[in-house]
Design a protein around this motif. Sequence first.
Motif, PDB file in Angstrom:
ATOM      1  N   PRO A 121       1.034  -1.155  -0.043  1.00 30.16           N
ATOM      2  CA  PRO A 121      -0.034   0.055  -0.049  1.00 30.16           C
ATOM      3  C   PRO A 121       0.781   1.159  -0.097  1.00 30.16           C
ATOM      4  O   PRO A 121       2.163   1.278   0.001  1.00 30.16           O
ATOM      5  N   SER A 122       0.437   2.367  -0.173  1.00 29.56           N
ATOM      6  CA  SER A 122       0.831   3.712  -0.155  1.00 29.56           C
ATOM      7  C   SER A 122       1.476   3.928   1.202  1.00 29.56           C
ATOM      8  O   SER A 122       0.754   3.673   2.328  1.00 29.56           O
ATOM      9  N   PRO A 123       2.512   4.227   1.375  1.00 33.59           N
ATOM     10  CA  PRO A 123       3.279   4.713   2.823  1.00 33.59           C
ATOM     11  C   PRO A 123       2.251   5.850   3.429  1.00 33.59           C
ATOM     12  O   PRO A 123       2.141   5.823   4.803  1.00 33.59           O
ATOM     13  N   LYS A 124       1.791   6.570   2.886  1.00 34.53           N
ATOM     14  CA  LYS A 124       0.872   7.598   3.169  1.00 34.53           C
ATOM     15  C   LYS A 124      -0.549   7.105   3.738  1.00 34.53           C
ATOM     16  O   LYS A 124      -0.992   7.382   4.740  1.00 34.53           O
ATOM     17  N   GLY A 159      -3.908  -0.526  -4.169  1.00 32.50           N
ATOM     18  CA  GLY A 159      -3.294  -1.398  -3.035  1.00 32.50           C
ATOM     19  C   GLY A 159      -3.937  -1.545  -1.688  1.00 32.50           C
ATOM     20  O   GLY A 159      -3.554  -1.908  -0.556  1.00 32.50           O
ATOM     21  N   LEU A 160      -5.558  -1.546  -2.024  1.00 30.25           N
ATOM     22  CA  LEU A 160      -6.106  -1.562  -0.606  1.00 30.25           C
ATOM     23  C   LEU A 160      -7.316  -2.781  -0.413  1.00 30.25           C
ATOM     24  O   LEU A 160      -8.588  -2.404   0.035  1.00 30.25           O
ATOM     25  N   ALA A 161      -6.757  -3.615  -0.909  1.00 29.65           N
ATOM     26  CA  ALA A 161      -7.734  -4.744  -0.853  1.00 29.65           C
ATOM     27  C   ALA A 161      -8.256  -5.182   0.381  1.00 29.65           C
ATOM     28  O   ALA A 161      -9.128  -5.769   0.715  1.00 29.65           O
ATOM     29  N   GLY A 162      -7.236  -5.035   1.390  1.00 34.70           N
ATOM     30  CA  GLY A 162      -7.701  -5.538   2.752  1.00 34.70           C
ATOM     31  C   GLY A 162      -8.592  -4.405   3.420  1.00 34.70           C
ATOM     32  O   GLY A 162      -8.917  -4.586   4.512  1.00 34.70           O
ATOM     33  N   MET A 163      -8.567  -3.166   2.853  1.00 33.45           N
ATOM     34  CA  MET A 163      -9.463  -2.344   3.419  1.00 33.45           C
ATOM     35  C   MET A 163     -10.865  -2.092   2.707  1.00 33.45           C
ATOM     36  O   MET A 163     -12.010  -1.376   3.415  1.00 33.45           O
ATOM     37  N   ARG A 164     -11.253  -2.751   1.599  1.00 35.69           N
ATOM     38  CA  ARG A 164     -12.379  -2.897   1.111  1.00 35.69           C
ATOM     39  C   ARG A 164     -13.470  -1.592   1.018  1.00 35.69           C
ATOM     40  O   ARG A 164     -14.207  -1.169   1.589  1.00 35.69           O
ATOM     41  N   VAL A 165     -12.716  -0.924  -0.310  1.00 33.25           N
ATOM     42  CA  VAL A 165     -13.103   0.410  -0.559  1.00 33.25           C
ATOM     43  C   VAL A 165     -13.513   0.399  -2.018  1.00 33.25           C
ATOM     44  O   VAL A 165     -12.691  -0.011  -2.822  1.00 33.25           O
ATOM     45  N   GLY A 166     -14.852   0.543  -2.502  1.00 30.51           N
ATOM     46  CA  GLY A 166     -15.209   0.534  -3.792  1.00 30.51           C
ATOM     47  C   GLY A 166     -16.089   1.929  -4.105  1.00 30.51           C
ATOM     48  O   GLY A 166     -16.407   2.489  -3.057  1.00 30.51           O
ATOM     49  N   TYR A 167     -16.365   1.899  -5.354  1.00 28.28           N
ATOM     50  CA  TYR A 167     -16.910   3.416  -5.560  1.00 28.28           C
ATOM     51  C   TYR A 167     -17.755   3.221  -7.055  1.00 28.28           C
ATOM     52  O   TYR A 167     -17.433   2.308  -8.029  1.00 28.28           O
ATOM     53  N   GLY A 168     -18.593   4.227  -7.186  1.00 29.32           N
ATOM     54  CA  GLY A 168     -19.271   3.948  -8.526  1.00 29.32           C
ATOM     55  C   GLY A 168     -19.566   5.479  -8.837  1.00 29.32           C
ATOM     56  O   GLY A 168     -19.590   6.273  -8.424  1.00 29.32           O
ATOM     57  N   LEU A 169     -19.650   5.637 -10.462  1.00 29.23           N
ATOM     58  CA  LEU A 169     -19.918   6.632 -11.165  1.00 29.23           C
ATOM     59  C   LEU A 169     -21.011   6.719 -12.095  1.00 29.23           C
ATOM     60  O   LEU A 169     -21.245   5.431 -12.673  1.00 29.23           O
ATOM     61  N   ALA A 212      -7.411   5.660   4.882  1.00 31.00           N
ATOM     62  CA  ALA A 212      -6.436   4.829   3.923  1.00 31.00           C
ATOM     63  C   ALA A 212      -6.998   5.304   2.501  1.00 31.00           C
ATOM     64  O   ALA A 212      -5.949   5.593   1.736  1.00 31.00           O
ATOM     65  N   ALA A 213      -7.908   5.287   2.163  1.00 28.94           N
ATOM     66  CA  ALA A 213      -8.500   5.536   0.999  1.00 28.94           C
ATOM     67  C   ALA A 213      -8.299   7.059   0.453  1.00 28.94           C
ATOM     68  O   ALA A 213      -7.867   7.599  -0.752  1.00 28.94           O
ATOM     69  N   LEU A 214      -8.625   8.116   1.643  1.00 30.41           N
ATOM     70  CA  LEU A 214      -8.139   9.357   1.261  1.00 30.41           C
ATOM     71  C   LEU A 214      -6.911   9.846   1.084  1.00 30.41           C
ATOM     72  O   LEU A 214      -6.418  10.251   0.014  1.00 30.41           O
ATOM     73  N   ASN A 215      -5.983   8.944   1.612  1.00 33.00           N
ATOM     74  CA  ASN A 215      -4.533   9.470   1.618  1.00 33.00           C
ATOM     75  C   ASN A 215      -3.784   8.606   0.406  1.00 33.00           C
ATOM     76  O   ASN A 215      -2.690   9.037  -0.397  1.00 33.00           O
TER      77      ASN A 215
END
Length: 366
Positions: free
Chosen positions: A45-48, A225-235, A260-263
């Motif tokens: 994942p991102s270090p941030k 790189g956030l598979a373990g955080m479980r974030v999806g979105y739609g447009l 995690a998603a935001l950063n």
Amino acid sequence: MKPRMIVSEMDSYVPGKSQDEIASEFNLNKEDIIKLGSNENPFGPSPKAIEAIEKECKNINRYPESVLNELQQELANYSGVKQSQVIVGGDGADEIIDVLAKTFIDEGDEFIVPLPSYMYYEYLLQQYGARPVYAKWNLDENKLDIDSIVDAINSKTKMIFLCTPNNPSGTLIDKEDIKRIASQNPDILIIVDEAYFEYAEITNKDLINEFNNIFIIRTMSKVMGLAGMRVGYGLACEEIIEYMHRIKPVFSLTRLSYVAALNTLRDEDYIKSSIKKGIESRQYLYNELSKIDSLNVFPSKSNFMLIGIKDTGFTASELALELMKHGVIVRDCTSFKGLDEFWIRISICTLEEDEKFINIMKEVLS
């Protein structure tokens, strides 16, 4: 206690095996296992994101954000759309599909899925009494059979799922074909799954301004790189998004997944690097595996590729087992409708792991 009839008739969804499962079953060190079965980002994942998660841990006694304006705006900026055209969900893109079903599906409706494709669409929508109707991908030409979509449409059709790049074939759908289907069927919701669009460097997001019946699914589980955080979105158009917000769970994003998603979205260098390294890994795997005469390797625009193994003398389950014994996890595609028992799917890894895998594959096949 008996479950609902549809539950008793359903098969469970079959995910890829984890490193822990394989380590335990074959007495291997988890750290040595090469995981090529779940289409993840192997570069971490991102270090941030990690830093933000560590800071936010002290607040997990509090409920998460219910109004996701800041994250919606970041996703809108990333996608090049308006904030009002974005919906965010937990459980990766799966929650987005579930909310779509809750919002638009009535019992007895039908939805079209070209086979082979991502089977979770079917798994989720059947729970709401919808019936799948199958179109097809032409694997000989490695493209969507548009006529099979058109022929499958009837008065009960409520949704059509178009995965591009398609999972598991890695194939892109031509934008003109999507426009043709959407324009000819304005009362049918066209779901365009772009879970892997960054690897293809092609998107159909501009179509949501042209068509009120196109919905684009995306996830932060792949390039981000956030598979373990479980974030999806739609447009989609504002009307669809507003309807879905009436249904969507209020607290589906945890405090940790939110930061995690935001950063991650604010870490442009990380995203660019993930895409670049992922494409390099994909190209290396394609080039090296294509040198093995017994393999039918499909070119891909995603972070995975489909491989026909009929000429190896193995079935997919047999080859997957032999590779697991050597510490390599691949996806046995026998569970994908539309494929027989002679297909596997592999996803990208680090170049070092790619080289080890190629050597192991050659050893097993010899």
